[in-house]
Design a protein around this motif. Structure first.
Motif, short mmCIF file in Angstrom:
data_model
loop_
_atom_site.label_atom_id
_atom_site.label_comp_id
_atom_site.label_asym_id
_atom_site.label_seq_id
_atom_site.Cartn_x
_atom_site.Cartn_y
_atom_site.Cartn_z
N SER A 18 0.49 -1.40 0.13
CA SER A 18 -0.28 -0.08 -0.56
C SER A 18 0.67 1.16 0.02
CB SER A 18 -0.71 -0.11 0.92
OG SER A 18 -0.37 0.36 2.58
N LEU A 19 0.43 1.68 -0.61
CA LEU A 19 0.96 3.98 -0.57
C LEU A 19 0.46 4.34 0.53
CD1 LEU A 19 2.19 3.75 -4.20
CD2 LEU A 19 3.19 2.65 -2.55
N ASP A 20 0.54 5.56 0.79
CA ASP A 20 -0.40 6.25 1.45
C ASP A 20 -0.47 7.36 0.61
OD1 ASP A 20 2.37 8.63 1.24
OD2 ASP A 20 3.22 7.20 2.88
N GLU A 21 -1.48 8.26 1.39
CA GLU A 21 -2.39 9.22 0.23
C GLU A 21 -1.33 10.07 -0.37
OE1 GLU A 21 -5.36 9.04 -0.77
OE2 GLU A 21 -4.92 6.47 0.36
N THR A 22 -0.49 10.82 -0.06
CA THR A 22 0.68 11.57 -0.18
C THR A 22 1.32 10.57 -1.63
OG1 THR A 22 1.20 12.94 1.74
CG2 THR A 22 2.33 13.21 0.35
N THR A 23 2.26 9.59 -1.58
CA THR A 23 2.66 9.03 -2.27
C THR A 23 1.70 8.59 -3.91
OG1 THR A 23 3.92 7.93 -0.39
CG2 THR A 23 4.27 7.00 -3.21
N ARG A 24 0.24 8.49 -3.10
CA ARG A 24 -0.41 7.41 -4.40
C ARG A 24 -0.88 9.11 -4.81
NH1 ARG A 24 -4.35 3.69 -3.55
NH2 ARG A 24 -3.46 3.69 -1.20
N ALA A 25 -1.09 10.03 -4.14
CA ALA A 25 -1.22 11.21 -4.93
C ALA A 25 -0.30 11.95 -6.14
CB ALA A 25 -1.98 12.80 -4.06
N LYS A 26 1.22 11.94 -5.98
CA LYS A 26 2.25 12.01 -6.39
C LYS A 26 2.15 11.02 -7.51
CE LYS A 26 4.66 14.03 -2.92
NZ LYS A 26 6.60 13.89 -1.71
N SER A 29 -0.45 11.63 -9.46
CA SER A 29 -0.01 13.07 -11.25
C SER A 29 1.21 13.14 -11.64
CB SER A 29 0.31 14.62 -9.51
OG SER A 29 0.86 15.62 -10.54
N ILE A 30 2.21 12.76 -11.57
CA ILE A 30 2.98 11.82 -12.63
C ILE A 30 1.93 11.61 -13.69
CG2 ILE A 30 5.32 10.54 -13.21
CD1 ILE A 30 5.79 10.94 -9.57
N VAL A 31 1.66 10.20 -13.54
CA VAL A 31 1.34 9.43 -14.15
C VAL A 31 0.07 10.51 -15.23
CG1 VAL A 31 -0.47 7.76 -14.53
CG2 VAL A 31 0.89 6.68 -13.66
N VAL A 34 2.40 12.21 -17.94
CA VAL A 34 3.23 11.83 -18.55
C VAL A 34 2.01 11.50 -19.23
CG1 VAL A 34 4.51 9.46 -19.11
CG2 VAL A 34 5.21 10.64 -17.48
N GLU A 35 0.60 11.53 -20.13
CA GLU A 35 -0.29 11.03 -20.44
C GLU A 35 -0.59 11.79 -20.72
OE1 GLU A 35 -2.86 7.07 -18.38
OE2 GLU A 35 -3.38 8.75 -17.39
N ARG A 36 -0.46 12.89 -20.16
CA ARG A 36 -1.14 14.47 -20.93
C ARG A 36 0.27 14.36 -22.11
NH1 ARG A 36 -2.48 16.28 -16.50
NH2 ARG A 36 -0.73 17.43 -15.82
N LEU A 37 1.68 14.63 -21.71
CA LEU A 37 3.12 15.04 -22.36
C LEU A 37 3.06 14.32 -24.07
CD1 LEU A 37 5.30 15.61 -20.36
CD2 LEU A 37 4.26 17.13 -21.53
N GLU A 38 2.52 12.55 -23.64
CA GLU A 38 2.28 11.85 -24.81
C GLU A 38 0.81 12.19 -25.70
OE1 GLU A 38 3.65 9.07 -25.25
OE2 GLU A 38 5.34 8.75 -23.32
N GLU A 39 -0.05 12.72 -25.05
CA GLU A 39 -0.91 13.28 -26.24
C GLU A 39 -0.48 14.45 -26.78
OE1 GLU A 39 -4.45 12.02 -27.45
OE2 GLU A 39 -3.49 10.11 -26.23
#
Length: 95
Positions: A18-26, A29-31, A34-39
């Motif tokens: 499991s990831l804590d909420e802060t790590t999960r949010a980061k 955000s990164i994903v 990257v998806e926006r940049l790929e588009e």
């Protein structure tokens, strides 16, 4: 233990899967970034295809245009040195 389970356990150093909420949010955000940049990259690639199609319709050799663009990315001195070596090799093999 499967490879997938092993990767999950070692991901981000968390043994409890499991990831804590802060790590999960980061991570989210990164994903998303990257998806926006790929588009954007896909859109730019489509734009380049359109420009090259226009060049071809005007009678330009698109292969030569791509070669010129590739060469312009290289420093002039490096280009000249590479050309001299290529000329030397071509001469040596008799072509």
């Amino acid at each position: 233990m499967s490879n997938k389970e092993q990767r999950r356990r070692t991901a981000a150093g968390h043994g409890d899967n499991s990831l804590d909420e802060t790590t999960r949010a980061k991570l989210q955000s990164i994903v998303a970034r990257v998806e926006r940049l790929e588009e954007e990259k896909k859109g730019i690639a489509d734009d380049i295809k359109e420009v090259m199609a226009e060049a071809k319709a005007l009678g330009f050799d698109t292969k030569a245009i791509r070669a010129a663009i590739r060469l312009r990315k290289i420093d002039r001195a490096e280009r000249e040195e590479a050309q001299m070596v290529l000329d030397l090799y071509m001469d040596a093999i008799g072509d």
